[in-house]
Design an enzyme around this catalytic site. Structure first.
Site, PDB file in Angstrom:
ATOM      1  CB  CYS A  49      -0.918   0.011   1.225  1.00  0.00           C
ATOM      2  SG  CYS A  49      -2.073   1.408   1.231  1.00  0.00           S
ATOM      3  CG  ASP A  84      -0.784   4.135   5.225  1.00  0.00           C
ATOM      4  OD1 ASP A  84       0.120   4.680   5.901  1.00  0.00           O
ATOM      5  OD2 ASP A  84      -1.971   4.097   5.586  1.00  0.00           O
ATOM      6  NE  ARG A  96      -0.756   5.125   8.672  1.00  0.00           N
ATOM      7  CZ  ARG A  96      -2.038   4.985   8.996  1.00  0.00           C
ATOM      8  NH1 ARG A  96      -2.414   5.173  10.242  1.00  0.00           N
ATOM      9  NH2 ARG A  96      -2.931   4.661   8.079  1.00  0.00           N
ATOM     10  CG  HIS A 107      -1.719  -1.098   5.853  1.00  0.00           C
ATOM     11  ND1 HIS A 107      -2.306  -0.150   6.655  1.00  0.00           N
ATOM     12  CD2 HIS A 107      -1.859  -0.644   4.595  1.00  0.00           C
ATOM     13  CE1 HIS A 107      -2.753   0.845   5.903  1.00  0.00           C
ATOM     14  NE2 HIS A 107      -2.508   0.565   4.636  1.00  0.00           N
ATOM     15  CB  CYS A 144      -5.864  -0.558   4.478  1.00  0.00           C
ATOM     16  SG  CYS A 144      -5.467   0.118   2.843  1.00  0.00           S
TER      17      CYS A 144
HETATM   18 CO    CO Z   1      -3.501   1.251   2.982  1.00  0.00          CO
END
Ligand code: CO
Length: 212
Positions: free
Chosen positions: A43, A45, A47, A99, A102
């Site tokens: 992803c 993302d 993080r 994750h 999400c």
């Molecule tokens: Co995500």
């Protein structure tokens, strides 16, 4: 014009100096070739940074990231990454890494309008529709989202396995394993979803037995 990103350049020079101090040949060696064993499809993302989570150095993992780690059969970007990784770099492992918590998964499960991105999230809505009875049976909302994060990874593992690139690699007896993982933002641990596929036969069995 003042450069408001000066701090990033400063950090970059400090990082490069530190790496060179620890290993004077690091950059000269790496600039000549990359030899990663892994392709990480994760992803976007902020993080979930691939190298950091599995503590790998530059040069050790080839990475493709998009919103909610989706592998679409017609996405030339993702397919090109897979092809280069498999055909040229000869990676031995492809890991689809979702994750928990999400945002893309949550957005796909709601009915709110998010604009253009809803077209992308439509692929996740398909995963939800295909697993609706299982997912809807989970009473706790948090657990429902978590399960969808896992089911999405499993679906994307199937999509990787169904790509012409991976099928050809297996046909040519190339060693290649496709894994499904899910990362926890809360404790930093990766969970292996134990859906690893290592050859065409396993891939076919999976398609025949899997709900998605
Ligand atoms: Co995500």
């Amino acid at each position: 014009m003042p450069n408001s990103l000066n701090n990033l350049f400063e950090k970059n020079r400090e990082w490069a100096a530190k790496v060179k101090e620890e290993d004077p040949a690091f950059f000269s060696t790496l600039s000549k070739q990359q030899n990663p064993e892994y392709l990480w499809i994760g992803c976007a993302d902020s993080r979930v940074p691939a190298n950091q989570i599995v503590d790998l150095l530059p040069g050790e993992v080839f990475v493709h990231r998009n919103i909610a780690n989706v592998v679409v059969h017609t996405d030339l970007n993702c397919l090109s990454v897979i092809q280069y990784a498999v055909d040229v770099l000869k990676v031995k492992h492809i890991m689809v890494v979702g994750h928990y918590n999400c945002g893309g998964i949550k957005a796909a499960m709601g009915s709110e309008d998010h604009g253009m991105i809803d077209n992308w999230l439509g692929h996740i809505k398909d995963v939800y529709r295909l697993n609706k009875s299982e997912v809807d049976a989970i009473e706790d909302e948090h657990s429902r989202f978590d399960r969808m994060c896992e089911l999405n990874v499993m679906e994307q593992v199937s999509n990787v396995c169904q790509s012409s690139i991976v099928k050809n690699a297996w046909r040519n007896n190339q060693e290649l394993h496709v894994h499904g993982w899910c990362y926890s933002l809360e404790n930093g641990h990766i969970k292996d979803l134990e859906v690893t596929v290592s050859n065409a036969e396993q891939s076919l069995n999976r398609l025949n037995t899997c709900k998605i």
